[in-house]
Write an enzyme that holds these catalytic residues in place. Sequence first.
Site, PDB file in Angstrom:
ATOM      1  N   SER A 161       1.035  -0.959  -0.061  1.00  0.00           N
ATOM      2  CA  SER A 161      -0.173  -0.012   0.146  1.00  0.00           C
ATOM      3  C   SER A 161       0.515   1.262   0.114  1.00  0.00           C
ATOM      4  CB  SER A 161      -1.135   0.006   0.911  1.00  0.00           C
ATOM      5  OG  SER A 161      -1.353   1.216   1.139  1.00  0.00           O
ATOM      6  N   TYR A 186      -1.554  -0.753  11.082  1.00  0.00           N
ATOM      7  CA  TYR A 186      -2.474  -1.106   9.760  1.00  0.00           C
ATOM      8  C   TYR A 186      -0.457  -0.865   9.182  1.00  0.00           C
ATOM      9  CZ  TYR A 186      -3.292  -1.212   4.539  1.00  0.00           C
ATOM     10  OH  TYR A 186      -3.408  -1.791   3.749  1.00  0.00           O
ATOM     11  N   LYS A 227       1.983  -3.401   6.962  1.00  0.00           N
ATOM     12  CA  LYS A 227       2.698  -4.040   5.310  1.00  0.00           C
ATOM     13  C   LYS A 227       4.467  -3.701   5.502  1.00  0.00           C
ATOM     14  CE  LYS A 227      -1.168  -4.040   2.973  1.00  0.00           C
ATOM     15  NZ  LYS A 227      -1.960  -5.550   3.288  1.00  0.00           N
TER      16      LYS A 227
HETATM   17  P1  NAD Z   1     -11.215  -6.552   1.948  1.00  0.00           P
HETATM   18  O1  NAD Z   1     -10.690  -6.993   2.923  1.00  0.00           O
HETATM   19  O2  NAD Z   1     -11.903  -6.502   0.217  1.00  0.00           O
HETATM   20  O3  NAD Z   1     -10.577  -7.617   0.882  1.00  0.00           O
HETATM   21  C1  NAD Z   1      -9.590  -8.831   2.210  1.00  0.00           C
HETATM   22  C2  NAD Z   1     -10.037 -10.420   2.037  1.00  0.00           C
HETATM   23  O4  NAD Z   1      -9.643 -10.757   2.711  1.00  0.00           O
HETATM   24  C3  NAD Z   1     -11.609  -9.869   2.801  1.00  0.00           C
HETATM   25  O5  NAD Z   1     -11.971 -11.056   1.930  1.00  0.00           O
HETATM   26  C4  NAD Z   1     -11.354 -10.874   4.052  1.00  0.00           C
HETATM   27  O6  NAD Z   1     -12.335 -11.547   4.336  1.00  0.00           O
HETATM   28  C5  NAD Z   1      -9.611 -12.338   3.946  1.00  0.00           C
HETATM   29  N1  NAD Z   1      -9.108 -12.229   5.153  1.00  0.00           N
HETATM   30  C6  NAD Z   1      -8.557 -11.195   6.152  1.00  0.00           C
HETATM   31  N2  NAD Z   1      -7.630 -11.719   7.006  1.00  0.00           N
HETATM   32  C7  NAD Z   1      -7.737 -12.907   5.830  1.00  0.00           C
HETATM   33  C8  NAD Z   1      -7.042 -14.325   7.006  1.00  0.00           C
HETATM   34  N3  NAD Z   1      -6.759 -14.241   8.132  1.00  0.00           N
HETATM   35  N4  NAD Z   1      -7.776 -15.587   6.084  1.00  0.00           N
HETATM   36  C9  NAD Z   1      -8.083 -15.769   5.631  1.00  0.00           C
HETATM   37  N5  NAD Z   1      -8.621 -14.538   4.524  1.00  0.00           N
HETATM   38  C10 NAD Z   1      -8.607 -13.373   5.094  1.00  0.00           C
HETATM   39  O7  NAD Z   1      -9.635  -5.397   0.727  1.00  0.00           O
HETATM   40  P2  NAD Z   1      -9.298  -4.919   0.050  1.00  0.00           P
HETATM   41  O8  NAD Z   1      -9.409  -3.884  -0.175  1.00  0.00           O
HETATM   42  O9  NAD Z   1      -9.864  -6.041  -1.551  1.00  0.00           O
HETATM   43  O10 NAD Z   1      -8.167  -4.937  -0.213  1.00  0.00           O
HETATM   44  C11 NAD Z   1      -6.922  -6.241  -0.394  1.00  0.00           C
HETATM   45  C12 NAD Z   1      -5.249  -6.272  -0.069  1.00  0.00           C
HETATM   46  O11 NAD Z   1      -4.863  -4.752  -0.452  1.00  0.00           O
HETATM   47  C13 NAD Z   1      -5.581  -5.936   1.764  1.00  0.00           C
HETATM   48  O12 NAD Z   1      -3.931  -6.465   2.223  1.00  0.00           O
HETATM   49  C14 NAD Z   1      -5.568  -4.582   2.088  1.00  0.00           C
HETATM   50  O13 NAD Z   1      -4.573  -4.287   2.527  1.00  0.00           O
HETATM   51  C15 NAD Z   1      -4.836  -4.231   0.776  1.00  0.00           C
HETATM   52  N6  NAD Z   1      -4.556  -2.770   0.212  1.00  0.00           N
HETATM   53  C16 NAD Z   1      -6.336  -2.215  -0.175  1.00  0.00           C
HETATM   54  C17 NAD Z   1      -6.436  -0.730  -0.037  1.00  0.00           C
HETATM   55  C18 NAD Z   1      -7.711  -0.018  -0.125  1.00  0.00           C
HETATM   56  O14 NAD Z   1      -7.814   0.777  -0.032  1.00  0.00           O
HETATM   57  N7  NAD Z   1      -8.604  -0.907  -0.310  1.00  0.00           N
HETATM   58  C19 NAD Z   1      -5.054  -0.076  -0.070  1.00  0.00           C
HETATM   59  C20 NAD Z   1      -4.114  -0.311  -0.555  1.00  0.00           C
HETATM   60  C21 NAD Z   1      -4.030  -1.900   0.171  1.00  0.00           C
HETATM   61  N1  UFG Z   2     -12.417  12.240   2.912  1.00  0.00           N
HETATM   62  C1  UFG Z   2     -13.036  13.109   3.773  1.00  0.00           C
HETATM   63  N2  UFG Z   2     -14.061  12.463   3.929  1.00  0.00           N
HETATM   64  C2  UFG Z   2     -14.699  11.743   4.294  1.00  0.00           C
HETATM   65  C3  UFG Z   2     -13.195  10.049   4.209  1.00  0.00           C
HETATM   66  C4  UFG Z   2     -12.642  10.587   3.420  1.00  0.00           C
HETATM   67  O1  UFG Z   2     -12.871  14.032   3.483  1.00  0.00           O
HETATM   68  O2  UFG Z   2     -15.472  11.140   5.109  1.00  0.00           O
HETATM   69  C5  UFG Z   2     -10.719  13.044   2.122  1.00  0.00           C
HETATM   70  C6  UFG Z   2      -8.968  12.376   3.281  1.00  0.00           C
HETATM   71  O3  UFG Z   2      -9.624  13.231   4.253  1.00  0.00           O
HETATM   72  C7  UFG Z   2      -8.416  11.879   2.194  1.00  0.00           C
HETATM   73  C8  UFG Z   2      -9.197  11.577   0.475  1.00  0.00           C
HETATM   74  O4  UFG Z   2     -10.527  12.208   1.377  1.00  0.00           O
HETATM   75  O5  UFG Z   2      -7.990  13.920   1.539  1.00  0.00           O
HETATM   76  C9  UFG Z   2      -9.384  10.151   0.725  1.00  0.00           C
HETATM   77  O6  UFG Z   2      -9.431   9.196   2.121  1.00  0.00           O
HETATM   78  P1  UFG Z   2      -9.865   8.052   2.126  1.00  0.00           P
HETATM   79  O7  UFG Z   2     -10.114   7.686   3.405  1.00  0.00           O
HETATM   80  O8  UFG Z   2     -10.859   7.441   1.277  1.00  0.00           O
HETATM   81  O9  UFG Z   2      -8.004   7.671   1.419  1.00  0.00           O
HETATM   82  P2  UFG Z   2      -7.134   7.739   2.128  1.00  0.00           P
HETATM   83  O10 UFG Z   2      -5.831   8.491   0.832  1.00  0.00           O
HETATM   84  O11 UFG Z   2      -6.970   8.741   3.369  1.00  0.00           O
HETATM   85  O12 UFG Z   2      -6.206   6.316   3.030  1.00  0.00           O
HETATM   86  C10 UFG Z   2      -6.335   5.385   2.199  1.00  0.00           C
HETATM   87  C11 UFG Z   2      -6.430   3.684   2.079  1.00  0.00           C
HETATM   88  C12 UFG Z   2      -6.141   3.309   3.469  1.00  0.00           C
HETATM   89  C13 UFG Z   2      -4.187   3.633   3.892  1.00  0.00           C
HETATM   90  C14 UFG Z   2      -4.091   5.361   2.570  1.00  0.00           C
HETATM   91  C15 UFG Z   2      -2.669   5.435   3.487  1.00  0.00           C
HETATM   92  O13 UFG Z   2      -7.694   3.495   2.454  1.00  0.00           O
HETATM   93  O14 UFG Z   2      -5.910   1.960   3.695  1.00  0.00           O
HETATM   94  O15 UFG Z   2      -4.697   5.609   2.175  1.00  0.00           O
HETATM   95  O16 UFG Z   2      -2.532   4.611   1.895  1.00  0.00           O
HETATM   96  F1  UFG Z   2      -3.798   3.568   4.450  1.00  0.00           F
END
Ligand code: NAD
Ligand code: UFG
Length: 336
Positions: A124, A148, A152
């Site tokens: 991430s 978190y 990572k």
């Molecule tokens: P998500 O929660 O939709 O998907 C993650 C999946 O992993 C879920 O289906 C959950 O049930 C499963 N899971 C969690 N812990 C587990 C375990 N111990 N054993 C088996 N399954 C398990 O999340 P996502 O948005 O699809 O994200 C996927 C990956 O990408 C994650 O590792 C997340 O940290 C990373 N990521 C997501 C974002 C984002 O904004 N969505 C940004 C950067 C990185």
């Molecule tokens: N924001 C608002 N109102 C809301 C939600 C978000 O104004 O209700 C703003 C935040 O302040 C930020 C932007 O919208 O400026 C994006 O916010 P998000 O929460 O959608 O995303 P972030 O960039 O804060 O967080 C994401 C992932 C995290 C990760 C982080 C850093 O969701 O898991 O990027 O990579 F840790």
Amino acid sequence: MNILVTGGAGFIGSHTILELLNEGHNVVVLDNLYNSKLTALERVEELTGRSVTFRELDLLDVHGMDKLFSEHSIDSVIHFAGLKAVGESVEKPLFYYENNVTGTINLCNVMNDHNVKRMVFSSSATVYGNPAESPLTEDSELSATNPYGQTKLTIEHIFRDLCRSDSDWKVSLLRYFNPVGAHESGRIGEDPTGIPNNLMPYVTQVAVGKRARLSVFGSDYPTHDGTGVRDYIHVTDLAKGHLKALEHLEQESGAEAYNLGTGNGSSVLDVIKTFEKVTGKKIPYELTDRRPGDAAICFADASKAKKRLGWETEKTLEDMCRDAWKWQTKNPDGYN
Ligand code: NAD
Ligand code: UFG
């Protein structure tokens, strides 16, 4: 290829599996369904006309994973499974470290035992901490501002050490920026439980009338309109990045990090305006205090992924808003 996808029932996993199946790969999914529904995979099967093998299994269940690897001939693993809520990670650090870090170590041990040493990992942009400057390159300084993010960063270090210790291991560390949107069919998408933390799902819930108004966190940032700037990336573009990383794995020497973003920054107000334009829906909002821990600006230099993986994004912010809205309107209660 036979690919094991951990966390494949989740948001990014389900979209990636759809692309894998369309490219002819065979997919085995391991997920404990903690944050997802099996319906997502049923819809992926429906959309592709192909089936996936699903196993409800936890990364902490070493015996179960060992059995899974014995029963299926796996070539590579795409590892999405993990917990991702920043606030929850501050409240429950042990839960996060155990699930994400211990879970990944368990997976790697089982992979070693079965001589599977190809991995694409969901990292991430959070590994850049609260960055002073953007665009961020893969060589920008790394840090973590919450448990978190620390999981990572720790997992990235573990993969680097593992690859140094055994040159057969090849790992792609994909640093996602802000994944949003949904598959263009509107059949699969992001299904957050409770009140969404992230901007786009909150906006779509306001638009559909589930929430009264959006709070815009901070309007005094040093950005073009004072609101926070992020690099939003369409989940389908992101999914395709995994296929490129997978194809390129053989040529990697060890663990290699790639930024997956568009390279463009959009402010919160840019997102609201674009959403209103493409959907015709008004988004009532109020300007509120900054959210603690938020960076002002965070966007990628995505040139390494373009040069080395031959990957770049195709979809625009308009596409992201349109597809997020389509998913929301077709599935007002998510997969329920
Ligand atoms: P998500 O929660 O939709 O998907 C993650 C999946 O992993 C879920 O289906 C959950 O049930 C499963 N899971 C969690 N812990 C587990 C375990 N111990 N054993 C088996 N399954 C398990 O999340 P996502 O948005 O699809 O994200 C996927 C990956 O990408 C994650 O590792 C997340 O940290 C990373 N990521 C997501 C974002 C984002 O904004 N969505 C940004 C950067 C990185
Ligand atoms: N924001 C608002 N109102 C809301 C939600 C978000 O104004 O209700 C703003 C935040 O302040 C930020 C932007 O919208 O400026 C994006 O916010 P998000 O929460 O959608 O995303 P972030 O960039 O804060 O967080 C994401 C992932 C995290 C990760 C982080 C850093 O969701 O898991 O990027 O990579 F840790």
